[in-house]
Design a protein around this motif. Structure first.
Motif: not given
Length: 311
Positions: A105-113
């Motif tokens: 989830k963290l890397f998904t949210v980071m990728e979005s950012s």
């Protein structure tokens, strides 16, 4: 096993591809290929940006952040997915489950950012080229990098922590090859309404908000580009955005389609699993491909690095 079991002592069973267990070794071949492509492609891009002074520019700093999150996303699922396909290693403790889910989830949210930051970079470069270097300083880029990590961590911690309160009294068999949030909720015999609400709020306030801001930025970028007088300049301005538009589409399209399949889909279980397994691998694989082929400077830098290794 019908008595309630507290979350600390619990172990779950991950699932490969339901109904196709006999073919796991064969199914692992394309996945191995995707992992190798994602890891080597993104590592090469990172190496090129770090070692080539010509790539020490805001656009490439953001690209290096994208490659880092793609590497993180690939590595997060690699262990459990290949463990299941090769060794049928399906057991996972609750704490290991929580950490893998947190990192995915963290890397998904980071990728979005990072995609949002890259959109801002393109917007400034096109609408305010003279002030580009003063707006996007190295310090501000570093700040945005730190902010993406902090934002992801703060947004996701409540969602993961809330899973600790659940108890499981029936099946412990998960339906994916990695730790997937809706999966564990279905197994719980505690009321999961709070978890559902927090999970949905987290994803809407991160990935949802980012996608709307990216869309609005692109409307402004298109307006700016269309106001540029010469067709040559227009073409040049649009060509700098092509790779990024591709990356945005590759990230959001599988993410949105996976959500729809899970909520409304009536497809067989293995279709759900295959979509879920590939959705986390498509962005890392395709991004490394798009940027190494479409971006001339990266393309040149990679060729230069590979040639220097041969000599």
């Amino acid at each position: 096993r019908n008595s309630n079991i507290t979350s600390t002592s619990i172990t779950f069973l991950l699932t490969g591809v339901p109904g196709l267990e006999v073919f796991h070794t064969w199914i692992s071949i394309p996945f191995c290929f995707l992992y190798i492509t994602a890891l080597s492609g993104n590592s090469l891009i990172l190496f090129a940006i770090v070692t080539q002074p010509s790539l020490h520019e805001p656009m490439y700093y953001f690209l290096s952040m994208l490659s880092t999150t793609d590497l993180g996303l690939s590595i997060s699922t690699l262990v459990t997915m290949l463990g299941i396909f090769w060794f049928d290693a399906r057991l996972i403790s609750f704490n290991a489950f929580l950490s893998q889910m947190f990192y995915i989830k963290l890397f998904t949210v980071m990728e979005s950012s990072v995609l949002l930051a890259m959109t801002f970079d393109r917007f400034v470069a096109i609408s305010n080229p003279l002030r580009y270097a003063t707006i996007l300083t190295d310090f501000r880029i570093a700040q945005s990098g730190v902010a993406t990590v902090i934002r992801g961590t703060l947004m996701l911690t409540p969602m993961v922590a809330l899973l600790k309160r659940l108890s499981f009294c029936h099946s412990h068999v998960l339906h994916h090859s990695y730790c997937f949030h809706p999966d564990v909720m279905k197994l719980s015999c505690t009321d999961t309404r709070i978890n559902n609400a927090v999970g949905l709020t987290t994803m809407i306030s991160t990935v949802g908000v980012d996608s709307i801001l990216i869309l609005l930025s692109y409307i402004l970028i298109i307006k700016t580009v269309l106001s540029i007088a010469s067709p040559e300049e227009r073409k040049k301005a649009f060509s700098t955005c092509i790779s990024h538009i591709g990356t945005v589409a590759i990230f959001y399209f599988p993410l949105i389609s996976l959500s729809f399949v899970h909520r409304f889909g009536k497809a067989p279980a293995y279709v759900h699993t295959m979509i879920a397994n590939t959705y986390l691998l498509i962005p890392p694989v395709m991004n490394s491909f798009i940027y190494s082929v479409k971006t001339k400077q990266i393309h040149r830098a990679m060729i230069k690095i590979l040639h220097s290794k041969d000599t």
